[in-house]
Design an enzyme around this catalytic site. Structure first.
Site, PDB file in Angstrom:
ATOM      1  N   ASP A  37       7.779   0.378  -1.404  1.00 62.07           N
ATOM      2  CA  ASP A  37       9.248   0.293  -1.375  1.00 62.07           C
ATOM      3  C   ASP A  37       9.791  -0.086  -2.749  1.00 62.07           C
ATOM      4  O   ASP A  37      10.798   0.454  -3.203  1.00 62.07           O
ATOM      5  CB  ASP A  37       9.697  -0.750  -0.348  1.00 62.07           C
ATOM      6  CG  ASP A  37       9.386  -0.293   1.079  1.00 62.07           C
ATOM      7  OD1 ASP A  37       9.107   0.917   1.251  1.00 62.07           O
ATOM      8  OD2 ASP A  37       9.400  -1.129   2.001  1.00 62.07           O
ATOM      9  N   SER A  40       0.425  -2.746  -0.469  1.00 66.30           N
ATOM     10  CA  SER A  40       1.185  -2.909   0.771  1.00 66.30           C
ATOM     11  C   SER A  40       2.417  -2.005   0.772  1.00 66.30           C
ATOM     12  O   SER A  40       2.775  -1.423  -0.254  1.00 66.30           O
ATOM     13  CB  SER A  40       1.635  -4.360   0.906  1.00 66.30           C
ATOM     14  OG  SER A  40       2.658  -4.614  -0.041  1.00 66.30           O
ATOM     15  N   LYS A  41       3.028  -1.934   1.930  1.00 70.56           N
ATOM     16  CA  LYS A  41       4.223  -1.119   2.076  1.00 70.56           C
ATOM     17  C   LYS A  41       5.306  -1.620   1.113  1.00 70.56           C
ATOM     18  O   LYS A  41       6.073  -0.849   0.570  1.00 70.56           O
ATOM     19  CB  LYS A  41       4.714  -1.195   3.516  1.00 70.56           C
ATOM     20  CG  LYS A  41       5.987  -0.412   3.768  1.00 70.56           C
ATOM     21  CD  LYS A  41       6.275  -0.329   5.237  1.00 70.56           C
ATOM     22  CE  LYS A  41       7.722  -0.132   5.597  1.00 70.56           C
ATOM     23  NZ  LYS A  41       8.723  -0.019   4.575  1.00 70.56           N
ATOM     24  N   ARG A  42       5.312  -2.953   0.913  1.00 72.66           N
ATOM     25  CA  ARG A  42       6.319  -3.511   0.015  1.00 72.66           C
ATOM     26  C   ARG A  42       6.177  -2.952  -1.408  1.00 72.66           C
ATOM     27  O   ARG A  42       7.185  -2.705  -2.077  1.00 72.66           O
ATOM     28  CB  ARG A  42       6.233  -5.040   0.020  1.00 72.66           C
ATOM     29  CG  ARG A  42       7.598  -5.643  -0.220  1.00 72.66           C
ATOM     30  CD  ARG A  42       7.713  -7.143   0.049  1.00 72.66           C
ATOM     31  NE  ARG A  42       6.930  -7.631   1.154  1.00 72.66           N
ATOM     32  CZ  ARG A  42       6.185  -8.752   1.083  1.00 72.66           C
ATOM     33  NH1 ARG A  42       6.120  -9.424  -0.053  1.00 72.66           N
ATOM     34  NH2 ARG A  42       5.528  -9.179   2.134  1.00 72.66           N
TER      35      ARG A  42
END
Ligand code: GLU
Length: 509
Positions: free
Chosen positions: A271, A266-268
């Protein structure tokens, strides 16, 4: 034998930026089509107006372009099966929904969103999940349960309705998935009566997707695993619409997994671990938040494509580097695995390094020139190519050319403290002043000549090399990095070298 031309589609919904998993889906579709001389189609599935995000479609198109995955047909490209944006096809879906109602494969449902919500809450209260389907449909406000006149009245009065698929009872729906083999779903156990057509006059994903795949002559549906649960409904829709004979083959691609831990990337994760999950930088039009893109982070599209190809597919050999052309020749859908594939951000960098090192001297020079132009730093081609030649081994990304070589174009503005402490002695300024005098006398400013003069001088003085080389490097580049010191002197030029030594003496003291 079926000799129909292969036609595949990539069918994203413009609900945000394209995730790297989406790009992989596009890539596998592209490879599958191209190796068989087939067509790769881009279809924008924008029937859900609530989830429409400004700029997402343009982003998708730009991303495919950057990756070199150019569709044969699509919005802005054209083709014989257009339009390729579902919102522009709006008028053609209702007839199919009506056909299904007439054939008894679908029905009108008048339940309001509030009523459905209430049923959902009631079910939740007794720890159950409400499902509109086989077990409940007879008690709800629909054309299967209501008396005939009542239905007519409601329709005449223009009451809002949706059209739902009437899932047949206790039927095993089996389909051969090209990656997973035979997959069977039991209708009563796992399927509800999905909405096909909404009260706003738009089809849902399921109806529009099947209708368009049929009308566009799609032969193979290659998409992410998250759509596997939709396959039985789609298979039944082909049957209900009388299109079983031309039903496409299905292939559901495995998930791309997080670098560590369980679950989908995921994008998380990006990040947290500092890598992009999107091909291009994306600025959220609502929040203004910017997300990193592979392109802007300095990845080459060929590296990005190469790493994506190996997420879920392998050639069955040791080969790891593939150009798009080679992939097109080598890729086989039946070598795509079922299980999820773990993404490794370090491996992504490793791929980029490989493609960086593969670039020609003039390509790398152009990359550095671009950086310098952006920073409005004047330079000449000779210096640029000398710099590139001498620092390229240390680089993985285009921006490393700047990180590893900035001091060739800019005087140091600071001097690495640790190095100063360790290497800069009380008599250093005095010694460097003499070195500068020597430098001013060197004829033919070139690494070999400088080194020769320097060595002779050191011998004469009886100084240790280290005592001079380190502070000299410090004053030229600001730290202890860089290639051969005499080469740095040559590239900087005589005047600039002398200037920097002098500056170091003044500033470091
Ligand atoms: N619109 C769907 C998506 O966003 C397409 C799924 C499919 O390929 O059928 O992924």
């Amino acid at each position: 034998m079926d000799h129909k031309k292969i036609r595949v589609r990539f069918a994203p919904s413009p609900t945000g930026p394209l995730h790297m998993g989406g790009v992989r889906t596009a890539l596998f579709n592209y490879l599958f089509a191209k190796q068989q001389g087939g067509d790769f189609i881009l279809r924008i599935e924008d029937t859900d107006q609530n989830r429409y995000v400004e700029g997402a479609e343009a982003y998708i198109i730009e991303s495919l372009k950057w990756c070199g995955l150019l569709p044969d047909e699509g919005p802005g490209i054209g083709g014989a099966f257009g339009p390729y944006r579902q919102s522009e096809r709006k008028g053609l879906y209702k007839q199919y929904a009506m056909q299904l109602v007439e054939n008894g494969w679908a029905y009108y449902a008048f339940d309001t969103p509030e009523e459905i919500e209430k049923l959902r809450k009631e079910a939740e209260a007794i720890k159950e999940t409400f499902s509109y389907g086989i077990a409940t449909r007879d008690k709800l406000n629909n054309s299967l349960a209501l008396p005939k006149e009542e239905i007519g009245k409601r329709l005449e009065a223009g009451e809002d309705f949706v059209i739902r698929f009437k899932m047949p009872e206790d039927t095993d729906v089996s389909e051969e998935d090209l990656i997973r083999g035979s997959v069977t779903f039991n209708t009563t156990k796992s399927l509800d009566d999905k909405v096909l057509f909404k009260s706003d006059g738009m089809p849902t994903y399921h109806l529009a997707n099947v209708v368009d795949d049929h009308l566009m002559g799609i032969t193979h549906v290659i998409r992410g695993e998250e759509w596997l649960p939709s396959m039985p409904l789609h298979v039944l829709l082909y049957k209900a619409l009388g299109w079983e004979g031309t039903k496409p083959r299905f292939a559901h691609l495995p998930l791309i997994l997080k670098p560590v831990g369980k679950g989908k990337l995921s994008k998380r994760d990006g990040d947290k671990l500092g890598f992009p999950v999107f091909p291009l930088e994306w600025k959220d039009p609502k929040t203004g938040e910017t997300s990193k893109g592979y392109k802007e982070e300095g990845y080459f599209p060929e590296a990005f494509i190469n790493l994506l190809a190996l997420l879920g597919w392998n050639p069955g050999t040791e080969q790891e580097f593939f150009s798009l052309g080679e992939l097109t020749k080598t890729f086989e859908l039946n070598r795509v695995v079922k299980s999820g594939s773990r993404f490794d951000p370090e491996k992504a960098k490793w791929f980029n390094k490989h493609y960086f090192q593969q670039k020609t001297a003039s390509e790398l020079s152009a990359l550095l020139k671009e950086i310098l132009d952006e920073k409005a730093i004047p330079s000449n081609d000779k210096t640029i190519s000398l710099v590139v030649e001498n620092i390229k081994e240390r680089c993985e990304f285009a921006h490393d050319l700047w990180e590893q070589g900035h001091y060739f174009f800019q005087q140091p503005s600071t001097y690495d403290e640790k190095t100063v402490k360790k290497r800069w002695k009380e008599d250093t300024p005095e010694k460097l002043t003499l070195i500068n005098e020597l430098f001013s006398e060197v004829e033919g400013w070139e690494a070999g000549a400088i080194k020769e003069a320097f060595s002779a001088f050191m011998d004469e003085k009886g100084w240790g090399f280290g005592a001079i080389m380190n502070p000299l490097r410090l004053s030229l580049v600001g730290g202890n990095m860089g290639p051969d010191l005499f080469l740095i002197c040559e590239i900087l030029g005589k005047e600039e070298t002398i200037k920097r030594v002098q500056l170091g003496i003044e500033k470091i003291g």
